[in-house]
Design a protein around this motif. Structure first.
Motif, mmCIF file in Angstrom:
data_model
loop_
_atom_site.group_PDB
_atom_site.id
_atom_site.type_symbol
_atom_site.label_atom_id
_atom_site.label_comp_id
_atom_site.label_asym_id
_atom_site.label_seq_id
_atom_site.Cartn_x
_atom_site.Cartn_y
_atom_site.Cartn_z
ATOM 1 N N LEU A 33 59.446 27.869 -9.082
ATOM 2 C CA LEU A 33 59.583 28.255 -7.677
ATOM 3 C C LEU A 33 60.869 27.656 -7.130
ATOM 4 N N CYS A 34 61.580 28.434 -6.314
ATOM 5 C CA CYS A 34 62.755 27.901 -5.644
ATOM 6 C C CYS A 34 62.535 27.975 -4.141
ATOM 7 N N HIS A 35 62.648 26.839 -3.489
ATOM 8 C CA HIS A 35 62.454 26.732 -2.044
ATOM 9 C C HIS A 35 63.778 26.691 -1.283
ATOM 10 N N CYS A 36 64.916 26.807 -1.984
ATOM 11 C CA CYS A 36 66.209 26.656 -1.299
ATOM 12 C C CYS A 36 66.391 27.717 -0.217
ATOM 13 N N ARG A 37 67.226 27.406 0.735
ATOM 14 C CA ARG A 37 67.433 28.295 1.869
ATOM 15 C C ARG A 37 68.012 29.649 1.433
ATOM 16 N N MET A 38 68.860 29.665 0.410
ATOM 17 C CA MET A 38 69.406 30.942 -0.059
ATOM 18 C C MET A 38 68.296 31.845 -0.612
ATOM 19 N N CYS A 39 67.389 31.283 -1.380
ATOM 20 C CA CYS A 39 66.280 32.083 -1.917
ATOM 21 C C CYS A 39 65.330 32.526 -0.806
ATOM 22 N N GLN A 40 65.100 31.664 0.169
ATOM 23 C CA GLN A 40 64.262 32.061 1.303
ATOM 24 C C GLN A 40 64.840 33.296 1.989
ATOM 25 N N ARG A 41 66.115 33.268 2.255
ATOM 26 C CA ARG A 41 66.755 34.385 2.947
ATOM 27 C C ARG A 41 66.831 35.629 2.066
ATOM 28 N N ALA A 42 67.095 35.446 0.767
ATOM 29 C CA ALA A 42 67.231 36.588 -0.145
ATOM 30 C C ALA A 42 65.916 37.330 -0.341
ATOM 31 N N THR A 43 64.799 36.606 -0.277
ATOM 32 C CA THR A 43 63.493 37.230 -0.484
ATOM 33 C C THR A 43 62.770 37.529 0.820
ATOM 34 N N CYS A 110 56.134 26.094 -13.567
ATOM 35 C CA CYS A 110 56.084 24.758 -14.163
ATOM 36 C C CYS A 110 56.928 23.758 -13.383
ATOM 37 N N ASP A 111 57.698 24.236 -12.400
ATOM 38 C CA ASP A 111 58.431 23.302 -11.555
ATOM 39 C C ASP A 111 58.845 23.972 -10.251
ATOM 40 N N GLN A 112 59.380 23.159 -9.335
ATOM 41 C CA GLN A 112 59.859 23.625 -8.038
ATOM 42 C C GLN A 112 61.237 23.038 -7.790
ATOM 43 N N GLY A 113 62.143 23.891 -7.362
ATOM 44 C CA GLY A 113 63.479 23.420 -7.011
ATOM 45 C C GLY A 113 63.772 23.699 -5.544
ATOM 46 N N GLY A 114 64.895 23.195 -5.078
ATOM 47 C CA GLY A 114 65.301 23.412 -3.691
ATOM 48 C C GLY A 114 64.334 22.826 -2.683
#
Length: 151
Positions: A33-43, A110-114
């Motif tokens: 999972l990616c929680h970064c702001r770029m991924c939030q906005r992209a999705t 298996c992990d979380q980033g951002g």
């Protein structure tokens, strides 16, 4: 604890309208999972569930995904017909959005980033009441989405 790069079976999926389909060959992959702001906005969502594989293992069928350079190092692919966000590509690596896979695909992060941008309300989800989709609503819906792929 789940291994970082377990071997996954061959996987299939695609966009909402069915114009783009893909197959990912069997092999090691990273589900996260990616929680970064770029991924939030992209999705348009709180996080991006991503399935990372070498781009050479992905075979595209149908329309060619459109791409937009979201940064100086990555592009994001999407369906030009229905707009479904499909992937993040950095170099030779593609991270496919987990929601694009067939529903029987064994995606398990298996992990979380951002994590610096993680929205606080995610930690409360397990405490909220949960229910199926409202039957009255489902009875009225005529879906324009393509049929689901099966693994």
């Amino acid at each position: 604890m789940m291994p970082q790069n377990p071997t996954f079976p061959t996987a299939r999926g695609g966009c909402q309208c069915g114009a783009i389909r893909f197959t990912v060959s069997e092999g090691p992959a990273k589900a996260g999972l990616c929680h970064c702001r770029m991924c939030q906005r992209a999705t348009g969502n709180a996080f991006a569930p991503l399935f990372e594989v070498p781009g050479a293992r992905v075979e595209w069928q149908g329309e060619t995904p459109r791409e937009w350079a979201s940064s100086n190092i990555s592009v994001r692919g999407f369906c030009p017909t229905c707009g479904t966000p499909l992937y993040l590509r950095t170099g030779d690596t593609i991270e496919i959005m987990a929601g694009c896979f067939a529903p029987d695909f064994p995606y398990q992060p298996c992990d979380q980033g951002g994590i610096e941008a993680k929205v606080g309300w995610l930690d409360q989800l397990s405490h909220l009441p949960a229910h199926d989709t409202y039957p009255d609503l489902i009875a009225q819906v005529v879906s324009n989405q393509a049929p689901e792929e099966r693994g």
